[in-house]
Design an enzyme around this catalytic site. Structure first.
Site, PDB file in Angstrom:
ATOM      1  N   HIS A   1      -3.719 -58.394   3.212  1.00 49.87           N
ATOM      2  CA  HIS A   1      -4.585 -58.092   2.071  1.00 49.87           C
ATOM      3  C   HIS A   1      -4.578 -59.308   1.154  1.00 49.87           C
ATOM      4  O   HIS A   1      -3.532 -59.682   0.619  1.00 49.87           O
ATOM      5  CB  HIS A   1      -4.112 -56.852   1.316  1.00 49.87           C
ATOM      6  N   CYS A   2      -5.739 -59.918   0.980  1.00 45.92           N
ATOM      7  CA  CYS A   2      -5.834 -61.152   0.203  1.00 45.92           C
ATOM      8  C   CYS A   2      -6.215 -60.819  -1.240  1.00 45.92           C
ATOM      9  O   CYS A   2      -7.316 -60.318  -1.495  1.00 45.92           O
ATOM     10  CB  CYS A   2      -6.874 -62.090   0.817  1.00 45.92           C
TER      11      CYS A   2
END
Length: 435
Positions: A182-183
């Site tokens: 998850h960026c």
């Protein structure tokens, strides 16, 4: 036709379906944010996307005003204008790739409305000492991928067995196929359907940093040659160039290092999640097809269609439909607990244990089978306990008895021990309580 315009298609759909149906994105149980009527899906930290856009656009604007504009006349045949044109085109493509990585479905696996049926355990009909009836779904299953056995896990929130390389994102509260990470800078999960755009985004950002960094030095060199001064005096005359040089130097270590790292991951067909967990240090990677085929898989294959249709109509009751277990209907309180699990909220165990104690108090000797078993206890306990949320350890493979269910198991156990005296039975129960 009397100047009347036909109503929008969305309004026609609303009228046809009535008030009993809503759009899928309105009944979504994840933590995502939707815009334009569910046409774009973002993570809950979508606000960080605006910071990322600012960090890209602001230095480019400074470069165009204070550096590129001064270099327009320094190249023959009007080539100086290409400096500004190229940086603008590179910036626009960078932003488009950012939005493609952030605003599309990363590969979300739809949730099940009901958990799968537990497998039939042979030889477990009689409850043995120290064991409980199989009240929960097996935590893992074995599947074969390219001749190699791979374990897949059961997701309590989505109520499904995750496909290989799928993982549940705790931020977006969704299971994502080929989950990478998850960026926070993109504000979205990176998975099967947007990994290509994410890599192209960080790669183009690296090129943008190198481009701005290089032409800032070109402008400083121009000042040195034009005024025949030292490099330090030339740098003092263009503070904007110095600021951009420092900014791009720091940024290129971040995005450039990230690009090199993902080049390694692509070449070995790994995800960031798999690499950080050291999954393939001691085991063979079943997905590695060789460097060339690995790159072709990422960049030259078609992106699979989304498994979710956020614009589709679903009944309002779909999100809160009651669950039946063995023909029994779940009450309102238990239905709320089940709904909370589907929404990703862990149930309060005091509520669940309260239901168990109430049921324990209602249990009589007549409910006990003549053979000493508990034929009616297991289905009702599975109705009381939320699926997969027992007090057995999540990482444990053993079916250990739970302290809360221990009084119920003692009833059947004492009935089966027909050859034991009352004193021996009492001592045995005390041993269970000590454990």
């Amino acid at each position: 036709m009397n100047g009347l315009q036909p109503p929008p298609s969305d309004l026609v759909d609303e009228a046809n379906h009535g008030d009993d149906f809503i759009r899928t994105y309105k009944a979504w149980k994840g933590s995502n944010v939707f815009i334009l009527g569910g046409r774009f899906i973002f993570g809950p930290d979508v606000r960080s996307l605006f910071l990322t856009i600012f960090l890209i656009v602001a230095p480019v604007a400074v470069f165009c005003v204070f550096v590129a504009r001064k270099l327009l006349d320094d190249f023959p045949h009007h080539l100086g204008i290409s400096i500004m044109a190229f940086v603008v085109a590179l910036t626009l493509s960078d932003l488009i790739l950012l939005l493609l990585a952030s605003g599309r479905d990363p590969g979300i696996i739809p949730r099940n409305l009901h958990p799968p049926e537990p497998e039939d355990y042979e030889g477990m009909a009689e409850v043995q000492p120290g064991q409980t009836p199989p009240l929960r779904i097996p935590r893992t299953k074995d599947v074969v991928v390219n001749g190699i056995s791979v374990k897949i896990k059961y997701c309590d929130t989505c109520m499904l067995y995750r496909p290989p390389r799928c993982s549940h994102c705790s931020i977006c509260n969704n299971c994502v196929n080929k989950f990478d990470h998850h960026c926070p800078w993109v504000g979205q999960c990176i998975g099967l359907r947007n990994y290509r755009f994410f890599f192209m985004f960080i790669f183009s950002t690296t090129l943008l940093c190198l481009y701005v960094h290089g032409f800032c030095w070109v402008y400083i060199r121009r000042i040195m040659d034009g005024e025949e001064t030292t490099i330090w005096k030339a740098m003092i005359k263009t503070p904007a160039s110095i600021a951009l040089i420092i900014y791009t130097f720091i940024s290129v270590w971040f995005v450039g290092g990230l690009t090199v790292f993902h080049l390694y991951l692509i070449s070995t067909n790994q995800s960031t999640y798999e690499n950080f967990r050291y999954r393939y240090d001691r085991h063979e990677n079943p997905y590695n097809k060789g460097i060339v085929k690995n790159f072709m898989e990422v960049f030259c294959t078609s992106i699979p269609p989304s498994k979710i249709n956020l614009r589709a109509k679903v009944p309002k009751e779909a999100a809160t439909s009651p669950r039946t277990t063995g023909g029994d209907f779940m009450g309102p309180n238990k239905g709320n607990t089940f709904g909370e699990i589907a929404m990703g909220r862990k149930p309060v165990w005091e509520e669940a244990l309260g239901d168990i104690r109430d049921y324990e108090g209602q249990l009589s000797v007549d409910d006990i089978d003549k053979d000493g078993g508990l034929p009616d206890v297991s289905p009702d306990l599975s109705r009381i306990l939320p699926p997969g949320r027992s007090n057995w350890g999540r990482n444990s493979e053993r079916w250990e008895i739970s302290p809360e269910i221990l009084p119920l198991s003692k009833i059947g156990e004492s009935k089966r021990m027909t050859g034991m005296s009352n004193t021996e039975s009492t001592n045995r129960n005390q041993q269970y309580e000590t454990k």
